[in-house]
Design a protein around this motif. Structure first.
Motif, short mmCIF file in Angstrom:
data_model
loop_
_atom_site.label_atom_id
_atom_site.label_comp_id
_atom_site.label_asym_id
_atom_site.label_seq_id
_atom_site.Cartn_x
_atom_site.Cartn_y
_atom_site.Cartn_z
N LEU A 198 0.76 -0.87 0.09
CA LEU A 198 -0.09 0.08 0.02
C LEU A 198 1.04 1.44 -0.02
CD1 LEU A 198 -2.59 -0.94 2.70
CD2 LEU A 198 -2.97 -0.91 0.11
N LEU A 199 0.66 2.38 -0.89
CA LEU A 199 1.29 3.56 -0.93
C LEU A 199 0.83 4.60 -0.03
CD1 LEU A 199 1.55 3.47 -4.85
CD2 LEU A 199 3.29 2.71 -3.14
N HIS A 200 1.89 5.39 0.20
CA HIS A 200 1.30 6.67 1.14
C HIS A 200 2.31 7.52 0.66
CE1 HIS A 200 0.85 9.26 4.80
NE2 HIS A 200 2.24 9.41 4.77
N GLY A 201 1.56 8.75 0.63
CA GLY A 201 2.26 10.00 -0.22
C GLY A 201 1.94 11.26 0.70
N VAL A 202 2.81 12.25 0.30
CA VAL A 202 2.66 13.54 0.76
C VAL A 202 2.84 14.41 -0.37
CG1 VAL A 202 3.66 15.45 2.23
CG2 VAL A 202 3.90 13.09 2.93
N ALA A 203 1.92 15.86 -0.45
CA ALA A 203 2.06 16.64 -1.45
C ALA A 203 1.73 17.89 -0.92
CB ALA A 203 0.57 16.45 -2.33
N GLU A 204 2.49 18.84 -1.32
CA GLU A 204 2.13 20.36 -1.13
C GLU A 204 1.11 20.94 -1.75
OE1 GLU A 204 6.00 22.35 -2.35
OE2 GLU A 204 6.89 22.28 -0.48
N ILE A 205 0.04 21.67 -1.30
CA ILE A 205 -1.11 22.43 -2.02
C ILE A 205 -0.75 23.88 -2.25
CG2 ILE A 205 -2.58 20.58 -1.46
CD1 ILE A 205 -3.64 22.25 0.99
N TYR A 206 -1.26 24.37 -3.33
CA TYR A 206 -1.12 25.75 -3.91
C TYR A 206 -2.61 26.34 -4.26
CZ TYR A 206 3.41 24.16 -4.26
OH TYR A 206 4.55 23.56 -4.02
N LYS A 207 -2.74 27.39 -3.99
CA LYS A 207 -3.97 28.23 -4.56
C LYS A 207 -3.67 28.58 -5.77
CE LYS A 207 -7.04 29.69 -1.24
NZ LYS A 207 -8.36 29.44 -1.53
#
Length: 83
Positions: free
Chosen positions: A74-83
């Motif tokens: 199973l994969l886990h991920g992190v992402a930056e979010i932007y407006k």
């Protein structure tokens, strides 16, 4: 005929929902970072990307950039979010 109308209605709802989904980007040039989201229990990279997009939508982001993806089954991920 009734089932065709119902199917068309639900397909329309799905396409509207996708139209407003946060878009994955490679570069954050000119974008305002508003936070970080994470997601897990994804079986594929596409599934992980969709989960991160959904989390970005919940936070009001228009785009996101995946920072990491890890896991064996199973994969886990992190992402930056932007407006």
């Amino acid at each position: 005929m009734k089932s065709l109308i119902i199917t068309t209605f639900f397909m329309g709802l799905i396409s509207v929902n996708v139209a407003y989904a946060a878009q994955e980007i490679n570069h954050a040039d000119g974008k305002e970072k508003i936070g970080v989201v994470s997601a897990g229990n994804a079986y594929t990279l596409d599934d992980l990307s969709n989960k991160l997009s959904h989390k970005a939508d919940e936070k009001g982001a228009s785009s996101f950039k995946i920072l990491s993806a890890t896991g064996n089954n199973l994969l886990h991920g992190v992402a930056e979010i932007y407006k």
